[in-house]
Design a protein around this motif. Structure first.
Motif, PDB file in Angstrom:
ATOM      1  N   GLU A  99       0.804  -1.220   0.000  1.00 22.51           N
ATOM      2  CA  GLU A  99       0.000   0.000   0.000  1.00 22.51           C
ATOM      3  C   GLU A  99       0.847   1.285   0.000  1.00 22.51           C
ATOM      4  O   GLU A  99       0.534   2.232  -0.727  1.00 22.51           O
ATOM      5  CB  GLU A  99      -0.959   0.002   1.190  1.00 22.51           C
ATOM      6  N   PRO A 100       1.937   1.354   0.798  1.00 21.42           N
ATOM      7  CA  PRO A 100       2.729   2.591   0.762  1.00 21.42           C
ATOM      8  C   PRO A 100       3.330   2.866  -0.618  1.00 21.42           C
ATOM      9  O   PRO A 100       3.416   4.022  -1.036  1.00 21.42           O
ATOM     10  CB  PRO A 100       3.831   2.334   1.805  1.00 21.42           C
ATOM     11  N   VAL A 101       3.729   1.820  -1.320  1.00 23.17           N
ATOM     12  CA  VAL A 101       4.302   1.991  -2.657  1.00 23.17           C
ATOM     13  C   VAL A 101       3.223   2.445  -3.627  1.00 23.17           C
ATOM     14  O   VAL A 101       3.421   3.370  -4.434  1.00 23.17           O
ATOM     15  CB  VAL A 101       4.944   0.675  -3.150  1.00 23.17           C
ATOM     16  N   LEU A 102       2.071   1.800  -3.557  1.00 23.88           N
ATOM     17  CA  LEU A 102       0.962   2.153  -4.441  1.00 23.88           C
ATOM     18  C   LEU A 102       0.543   3.601  -4.211  1.00 23.88           C
ATOM     19  O   LEU A 102       0.303   4.362  -5.161  1.00 23.88           O
ATOM     20  CB  LEU A 102      -0.205   1.202  -4.172  1.00 23.88           C
ATOM     21  N   ARG A 103       0.457   3.980  -2.954  1.00 21.96           N
ATOM     22  CA  ARG A 103       0.053   5.347  -2.599  1.00 21.96           C
ATOM     23  C   ARG A 103       1.107   6.363  -3.059  1.00 21.96           C
ATOM     24  O   ARG A 103       0.773   7.446  -3.547  1.00 21.96           O
ATOM     25  CB  ARG A 103      -0.166   5.435  -1.090  1.00 21.96           C
TER      26      ARG A 103
END
Length: 317
Positions: free
Chosen positions: A284-288
């Motif tokens: 999720e942090p990478v996607l965000r």
């Protein structure tokens, strides 16, 4: 005074990677292509050139300004080791230049399995989330045990039935997102012999796409950092960096989107890649992080990973 102690790894920092607008793949090289001689490469790049020009023009219209586009080329040194970088790479660059193409980055396919201390394939495997078909009973072992991943429900297999019971019999497989009729696919991700795992071509191709999309991290850190072009290419593949920046003026290797111009024979491989990407869960942090950066640049970025990958199949299958 209240003091809170936390593990240093409790909030791992997600490293940002430089991003181009588009990663344009100009082809793969396998042993049979090399064995066919320079004429095979010459023919390949001549077919690729007009499509590469079209992709660049399309990207420029979409971005609305001068786009950042990097090109890449992948060499199979995982399934077969042939010749040497000293012989192969200059030949590739010469034939590409003759067709008016510049290859910015050269990658070894083995880097998708192992790049220094990092195992990209293992990182991808760890985040596979198999989509259970409706009515699934869990009778089949999970992908982590079998090494197989499908896009739907497989044909039923009769098990030992109780006395006087009726066997279930055969039933057709079913694609989960079928449009009236199913296109069912069951993908082998790896096999193991004598305790050694060999990743399949489709799985490594999925890893390759995720690396190009800048979606892989190892404990929050960049997985594949390009090395600069050596003065002379080495005599062994092990001595060549997993990813080499051939053009010092190149845009970043990773990009918001990828486009691959491939021979027709890669169509079934890329169908399998789509099945894998559909069942892979990004961090999720990478996607965000990528979504925020795209928004700041005014770039429309699809939510799904699969939606960021495009292909053009050209030439013999």
């Amino acid at each position: 005074m209240d003091t809170t102690f936390r593990e240093a790894s409790a909030d791992p920092r997600t490293a940002a990677v430089p991003l181009a607008h588009l990663s344009l793949e100009l082809g793969h090289l396998y042993m049979d292509d090399f064995a066919a001689g320079p004429a095979r490469l010459r023919e390949h790049f001549a077919r690729v050139r007009p499509w590469a020009d079209t992709v660049r023009e399309s990207c420029a219209r979409t971005v609305g300004r001068r786009p950042r586009i990097s090109t890449c080329f992948l060499i199979d040194d995982y399934f077969t080791r042939f010749s040497s970088p000293a012989e192969v790479v200059p030949q590739i660059l010469q034939e590409a230049a003759a067709a008016g193409l510049v290859i910015d980055y050269l990658a070894r396919e083995s880097a998708c399995a192992e790049a220094g201390q990092v195992r990209p394939a293992r990182l991808v495997e760890a985040r596979l989330v198999q989509s259970p078909p409706p009515g699934s009973t869990g009778a089949r072992p999970p992908t982590s045990e079998t090494g197989w991943l499908s896009n739907g429900e497989r044909s039923p297999v009769d098990s030992l039935a109780e006395a006087m019971s009726t066997a279930a019999g055969w039933g057709p497989p079913h694609e989960i997102e079928a449009k009236r009729h199913s296109v069912f696919l069951d993908v082998e991700l790896w096999d193991e012999q004598h305790g050694k795992r060999t990743w399949s071509c489709p799985f490594l191709a999925a890893v390759w796409q995720l690396l190009r999309l800048g979606l892989l991290r190892d404990d929050g850190q960049e997985v594949l950092r390009p090395a600069e072009r050596p003065e002379e290419f080495p005599a062994s593949w092990e001595a060549l960096a997993p990813l080499v920046r051939l053009n010092p003026a190149a845009a970043p290797f990773a990009a918001y989107r990828t486009f691959s111009v491939l021979a027709g024979r890669f169509l079934p491989i890329e169908h399998a890649v789509a099945v894998i990407l559909d069942q892979w869960s990004p961090e999720e942090p990478v996607l965000r992080q990528l979504a925020d950066r795209a928004r700041q640049e005014g770039i429309a970025l699809p939510d799904s990973v699969r939606g960021r990958v495009e292909h053009l199949f050209n030439g013999p299958s």
